[in-house]
Design a protein around this motif. Sequence first.
Motif, PDB file in Angstrom:
ATOM      1  N   ALA A   1       1.051  -0.576   0.058  1.00 57.35           N
ATOM      2  CA  ALA A   1      -0.139  -0.048  -0.160  1.00 57.35           C
ATOM      3  C   ALA A   1       1.027   1.470  -0.173  1.00 57.35           C
TER       4      ALA A   1
ATOM      5  N   ALA B   1     -13.453   0.671  -1.146  1.00 53.80           N
ATOM      6  CA  ALA B   1     -12.224   1.743  -2.655  1.00 53.80           C
ATOM      7  C   ALA B   1     -12.016   2.603  -2.338  1.00 53.80           C
TER       8      ALA B   1
ATOM      9  N   LEU C   1      -9.551   5.554  -1.488  1.00 53.14           N
ATOM     10  CA  LEU C   1      -8.916   6.272  -2.385  1.00 53.14           C
ATOM     11  C   LEU C   1      -9.522   7.659  -2.174  1.00 53.14           C
TER      12      LEU C   1
ATOM     13  N   VAL D   1      -1.949  -0.396  -3.322  1.00 56.62           N
ATOM     14  CA  VAL D   1      -2.793  -1.113  -2.841  1.00 56.62           C
ATOM     15  C   VAL D   1      -2.731  -1.977  -1.586  1.00 56.62           C
TER      16      VAL D   1
ATOM     17  N   GLY E   1      -5.976  -4.471  -0.880  1.00 58.64           N
ATOM     18  CA  GLY E   1      -7.054  -3.893  -1.292  1.00 58.64           C
ATOM     19  C   GLY E   1      -8.313  -3.532  -0.430  1.00 58.64           C
TER      20      GLY E   1
ATOM     21  N   GLY F   1      -5.633   0.827   2.127  1.00 56.65           N
ATOM     22  CA  GLY F   1      -4.785   0.290   1.626  1.00 56.65           C
ATOM     23  C   GLY F   1      -4.935   1.430  -0.232  1.00 56.65           C
ATOM     24  N   TRP F   2      -6.643   1.584   0.396  1.00 55.51           N
ATOM     25  CA  TRP F   2      -6.765   2.291  -1.119  1.00 55.51           C
ATOM     26  C   TRP F   2      -6.427   3.891  -0.459  1.00 55.51           C
ATOM     27  N   ARG F   3      -6.303   4.386   0.609  1.00 56.55           N
ATOM     28  CA  ARG F   3      -6.580   5.575   1.010  1.00 56.55           C
ATOM     29  C   ARG F   3      -4.731   6.178   0.708  1.00 56.55           C
TER      30      ARG F   3
ATOM     31  N   ALA G   1      -2.630   4.493  -1.287  1.00 60.64           N
ATOM     32  CA  ALA G   1      -2.524   4.642  -1.994  1.00 60.64           C
ATOM     33  C   ALA G   1      -2.934   6.447  -3.535  1.00 60.64           C
TER      34      ALA G   1
END
Length: 486
Positions: free
Chosen positions: A55, A113, A117, A76, A79, A83-85, A87
């Motif tokens: 990530a 996700a 993000l 990420v 996932g 992890g998306w935050r 990314a």
Amino acid sequence: MPAGKDTTDPSPSSEELAAARLAAVRSALARLKLGPADLDDITAFLLDVEHSGSAGTIHKLPRAGHRPDKLLFVGVGAGDEAGWRAAGAKLARSASGEPTLTLLLPQDVTPAAVRGLGEGLWLASYRFRLGADEPPELRRVVLASPPGAADADLAAALAAAKIVAESTRLARDLTNMPSDEKTPAWFAKRVEKAAAGVAGLTTTVRDPKALAEEGFNAILAVGGGSTRGPRLVEMSWRPRGAKRHVVLVGKGITFDTGGICVKPLSGMKLMRKDMAGAAAVIGATLAAAALRLPLRITALAPLAENALGADSFRPGDVVRHYGGITSEIHNTDAEGRLVLGDAMAYAVRRLRPDAIIDLATLTGAQGVALGKRTAALYSHSDTLASSLAEAAAAAGESMWRMPLHDDYFEALGSDVADIVNSTDVGAGSLMAALYLREFTGSLREQWAHLDMSSPAWADSADGELTKGATGWGVRTLLRWLETSAG
């Protein structure tokens, strides 16, 4: 199959995970109409740089003479939303000089996700500047969803992320604002302006005259040394049919000199952040109303400037709080708990909520115990404490539950009043929590105190945080309110 691998183990090997990631990348890039040779070159690049997919890890591939002329590959992790935050935050910084970024979402992207993000992108791109040109900032991000995606659900998640990010950015703005401009009156006007843009929100501001008439004597005492008088902001969200009422109380000291017990310079330089708790409860309530949560919420922000002046309150004074509890003043630099006491007593006696949560940049002891990223959580309720901690984890913030030892309480005893506002026994964060507990009345078992002095400020950029005010608590409170409303 690697030697020693348990053939009954269903979990994929690292080689299988790497192959799956490469396949997902190639599938997403195919939507750009790239040729086989381009895809092979990109695969070779990713293998060469050993992109782990963790990530927030990122690799940049320039492609002079091609369209697009630059590709960014960001990991990420597992996932999940966190992890998306991460990314999103990394992309916001890596592409900060670009006017537009197009992000190819993978086939298995979820609404959670996309929310992570969006929060990462908006929060990491935050800037606060006065009188200077802003550095380059990414202005536009296009999310390209895969064929067959539930676009309505993804759009709703992105809309929620924007509301959360805008409310957190407002809390950061309020906290970052220098205190020569940020008076209690200025803060109250900013809140009124923000509330006016959200249907259904109402705001009441009590000035010094109203505070005196209604008996908010601790707020008046703390603000008495300043020519810029105190205020009490009450923001209310009352949706039709709401069955539960929560009160959020935030410490709002717009600047803290320490009063007569004056701080040293090193302890005073960042005291414009001493109203971060008030900013957080206001931001969370604005976001909850914008999301139309079916939950009644009242935010209380007791605002005062703790200045040194002819009318400053003194050590040895006795202050009678709203509702009648008296406090003997041992330290004028323990002022935050005084204004919170007034607001909490008012909430319990007049508003009669189902739960009360207070947030405050209250003690240096919190940072000594838990560092810069973790707030101290105090509550007698296992259920309430667990739900708040879970909300913080989901939001990407952190807190740790601390003990509320009754055997320490006798140290708050006074010969002339009900309690003293400061002691010399140590355990500073715990003693402040025990003091505040006296104002919870019948809500003692449905109250939580969050001491978030250190997490309210970041010394450097870190993930979705930027240097300066973090807006800590807005995201945690909103997640908790969403759960409570559900």
